[in-house]
Design an enzyme around this catalytic site. Structure first.
Site, PDB file in Angstrom:
ATOM      1  N   ARG A   1     -25.222  -1.550   7.570  1.00 46.68           N
ATOM      2  CA  ARG A   1     -24.908  -2.947   7.270  1.00 46.68           C
ATOM      3  C   ARG A   1     -25.254  -3.869   8.440  1.00 46.68           C
ATOM      4  O   ARG A   1     -25.315  -5.083   8.285  1.00 46.68           O
ATOM      5  CB  ARG A   1     -23.417  -3.076   6.928  1.00 46.68           C
ATOM      6  CG  ARG A   1     -23.029  -2.358   5.634  1.00 46.68           C
ATOM      7  CD  ARG A   1     -21.528  -2.095   5.551  1.00 46.68           C
ATOM      8  NE  ARG A   1     -20.729  -3.287   5.485  1.00 46.68           N
ATOM      9  CZ  ARG A   1     -20.412  -3.923   4.365  1.00 46.68           C
ATOM     10  NH1 ARG A   1     -20.847  -3.487   3.208  1.00 46.68           N
ATOM     11  NH2 ARG A   1     -19.652  -5.007   4.394  1.00 46.68           N
TER      12      ARG A   1
ATOM     13  N   GLU B   1     -19.145  -5.057  10.581  1.00 47.87           N
ATOM     14  CA  GLU B   1     -20.077  -4.249  11.365  1.00 47.87           C
ATOM     15  C   GLU B   1     -21.145  -5.091  12.062  1.00 47.87           C
ATOM     16  O   GLU B   1     -21.543  -4.790  13.191  1.00 47.87           O
ATOM     17  CB  GLU B   1     -20.749  -3.203  10.468  1.00 47.87           C
ATOM     18  CG  GLU B   1     -19.824  -2.112   9.976  1.00 47.87           C
ATOM     19  CD  GLU B   1     -19.048  -2.486   8.716  1.00 47.87           C
ATOM     20  OE1 GLU B   1     -18.246  -1.666   8.244  1.00 47.87           O
ATOM     21  OE2 GLU B   1     -19.249  -3.618   8.211  1.00 47.87           O
TER      22      GLU B   1
ATOM     23  N   LYS C   1       0.840  -1.188   0.000  1.00 50.25           N
ATOM     24  CA  LYS C   1       0.000   0.000   0.000  1.00 50.25           C
ATOM     25  C   LYS C   1       0.880   1.245   0.000  1.00 50.25           C
ATOM     26  O   LYS C   1       1.816   1.354   0.783  1.00 50.25           O
ATOM     27  CB  LYS C   1      -0.924   0.000   1.223  1.00 50.25           C
ATOM     28  CG  LYS C   1      -2.084   0.980   1.140  1.00 50.25           C
ATOM     29  CD  LYS C   1      -3.111   0.717   2.227  1.00 50.25           C
ATOM     30  CE  LYS C   1      -4.338   1.599   2.040  1.00 50.25           C
ATOM     31  NZ  LYS C   1      -5.399   1.326   3.035  1.00 50.25           N
TER      32      LYS C   1
END
Length: 626
Positions: free
Chosen positions: A396, A368, A283
């Site tokens: 969610r 979540e 990344k």
């Protein structure tokens, strides 16, 4: 601007195939230079895109778009894909109103086959596209690209479990950079780390199996080979999780070796079944500030390229900062306070709490649903859990809020950040539905602060209530006006800020600031205007509404939520039930998804700005009807 001669030859999908193999690395560098320069001006998701440059190039070299399909998960790493499909010029307006989206958009290009903005969805969507292809007799390739962070979400495993039964080709590419938005956590992260450090991998090709099947004892020989293969793999790759599910595993590969990835993608396309290609990427690759601080450059604001420092550093605290401070103070006062986040300790402001109270902080990964039920369990065990989550991500976990928290009336506090319009991330991230989806749940209490001091008071109140409470606050600088108005928080009680006659403005949360501006403009025009800080969306203060109806001609409700199921509907319902005949106006977001763009501009477009509200009120009063 660094030279981009190769990049300028990419005008549409598949143009990359005209680039000579020896120039692939040069093109990759040109793409990185382009992304760094553009995102330094517009802001955007930088770290994830820098890490996915070679992977995206390999996909475009191996596939034929738009016939072949790529589904990006989460979608914030699709910038190189946009460049390679002819949208380079659009980066001048990246994430700006009517400009290029920062996520895949089907309406933007036929090469974007699925709109993605939330994690862990790509495998499910890809499997659906595969089944549709098979039903129609198609031969195209479908590839779902999912990050290791997204693989912490349970939906990905539901899809993998279903995909394991396939007898036709479906490719999942695991883009493994050992990061979500922040550093990954949990067992899957540990498992992938083991794979990353494996020293060998045995791969028996499908053509060997086919050859053996043509012999008299081929079946039994294959069974023995597979047992031996499994035993060997178990030594070098602990668990063999994916192959045990029935998914062919290829890798791990260097995600920055374009040639190797093109070759493996070609091999994966020949497999008659599900394949997982595991690639290792970095990344922020190629830009040192992003390599050193990947979380900071996940969603970057405009920055100075030389230093990586934001061009417009924040000088005033935002609501997340206020929440962070309150959490640390609460943690000090009460050892039963615990905090939960879903892979976003930095974004939700819980990093300081984590540093101070590591044993009472829980990052569950991008999960979540689990976060909410886990919090319910903590509450049932006698603790005081606070779940910090963005508004658009909390949706969610709707079933878990309803079934696991509110059904049992457990004291879980939901600190809902990024509520209302959030701007540049667009439809998938606008937090404009939470009043609606939370209001219909019994036992849930919903409040929203007008300024930074009220956020502090509401969090403390929520913890003390011993019931499910959602405290909803916006993105951006914390409003510090109306400091002198700080009445104690009482359940279901609004706060009268100014009490006059004629027009009553009932404003919720972030709209109190706007209502203050509206009031000043209306006062200049000679109107009498009361301003009421609603504070609670559930339960609403019916007494305050009734009081206002007695002394005002026009009742106006103002909220940064869709009109359907919001605060305004509740006020209108009460007025109807109690026989009130006052004129009424609801200022809210239309029943629609709101695209990306500057928040103030979006408010003007949908009529949530002070000037538009004043005009509509005046027109309504002059016209005699609302």
């Amino acid at each position: 601007m660094v030279g981009n001669m190769l990049l300028e030859t990419i005008e549409q999908a598949n143009d990359i195939k005209k680039i000579d193999r020896k120039d692939w690395d040069v093109l990759a560098q040109e793409i990185r230079d382009f992304l760094i320069e553009r995102i330094s001006v517009t802001g955007g998701h930088l770290g994830s895109n820098l890490g996915a440059v070679e992977l995206t190039m390999a996909l475009h070299l191996a596939l034929n778009l738009p016939e072949d399909k790529i589904i990006w998960d989460v979608g914030h790493q699709s910038y190189t894909h946009k460049i390679l499909t002819g949208r380079r010029d659009g980066f001048e307006s990246l994430r700006q109103y009517k400009g290029l989206s920062g996520f895949p958009k089907r309406k933007e290009s036929e090469c974007d086959v699925f709109d993605t903005g939330h994690s862990s969805t790509s495998i499910s969507a890809g499997l659906g596209l595969v089944k549709a292809r098979d039903i129609f007799g198609g031969k195209n390739t479908v590839i779902s690209v999912i990050g290791d962070g997204s693989l912490t979400g349970g939906m990905a495993y539901e899809a993998l479990n279903n995909a394991s039964k396939l007898e036709t080709n479906f490719i999942v590419i695991l883009n493994d950079n050992n990061m979500s938005i922040s550093e990954n956590v949990g067992g899957m992260s540990k498992y992938l780390n083991n794979i990353r450090t494996a020293t060998g991998y045995l791969d028996l090709k499908e053509d060997i199996y086919r050859a053996l099947l043509g012999t008299k004892r081929g079946g039994s020989i294959i069974a023995r080979i597979r047992r031996a293969k499994s035993s060997f793999k178990s030594l070098v790759i602990p668990g063999m999780f994916f192959e045990d599910m029935g998914i062919t595993y290829l890798g791990p590969l260097d995600g920055h070796d374009i040639g190797a990835m093109v070759k493996v993608i070609g091999e994966a396309r020949r497999v008659k079944g599900p394949v997982l290609v595991h690639v290792l990427t970095q990344k922020g690759r190629g830009y040192m500030p992003a390599e050193r601080h990947p979380a900071r450059f996940h969603g970057a604001e405009p920055f100075d390229i030389e230093t990586g420092i934001p061009s417009h550093p924040r000088t005033v605290p935002n609501y997340t900062d206020i929440f962070s401070t309150v959490m640390c103070k609460l943690g000090q006062r009460d050892e039963r306070i615990v905090a939960i986040t879903a892979a976003m300790p930095d974004g939700t402001g819980l990093k300081r709490f984590h540093n101070m109270y590591p044993d009472r902080f829980f990052d569950v990964g991008i999960a979540e649903e689990h976060a909410v039920t886990f919090a319910a369990g903590l509450a049932a065990g006698g603790l005081k859990p606070i779940v910090a989550v963005y508004s658009s991500f909390l949706q969610r976990a709707y079933d878990q809020i309803l079934h696991d928290v509110c059904l049992q009336n457990l004291p879980v506090v939901f600190a809902i950040d990024r509520a209302g319009l959030v701007g540049s991330d667009g439809e998938t991230h606008q937090g404009i539905f939470d009043f609606t989806y939370l209001s219909g749940i019994p036992n849930m209490h919903i409040c929203a602060p007008k300024n930074k001091w009220e956020l502090s008071d509401m969090i403390k109140f929520a913890v003390s209530l011993n019931a499910p409470v959602a405290v909803r606050y916006p993105r951006g600088a914390a409003y510090d006006g109306l400091e002198e108005h700080r009445a104690p928080i009482e359940l279901g009680r609004a706060e009268w800020i100014y009490r006059e006659r004629e027009i009553a403005l009932f404003a919720v949360g972030s709209m109190v600031k706007t209502a203050q501006q509206v009031r000043e403009s209306l006062k200049e025009k000679g109107y009498g205007v009361s301003l009421i800080n609603a504070r609670f969306v559930k339960p609403i203060d019916e007494e305050a509404v009734g009081d206002a109806c007695e002394n005002h001609t026009l009742i106006v409700t103002m909220e940064e939520n869709v009109s359907c199921g919001g605060y305004g509907e509740k006020v209108l319902d009460y007025m109807s039930r109690s026989g009130r005949k006052n004129r009424y106006m609801n200022v809210s977001i239309p029943d629609a998804y709101v695209e990306h763009g500057n928040v103030e501009l979006l408010k003007q477009e949908i009529g949530l700005d002070a000037e538009t509200i004043v005009r509509k009120i005046c027109e309504a009063l002059e016209g005699g009807a609302v």
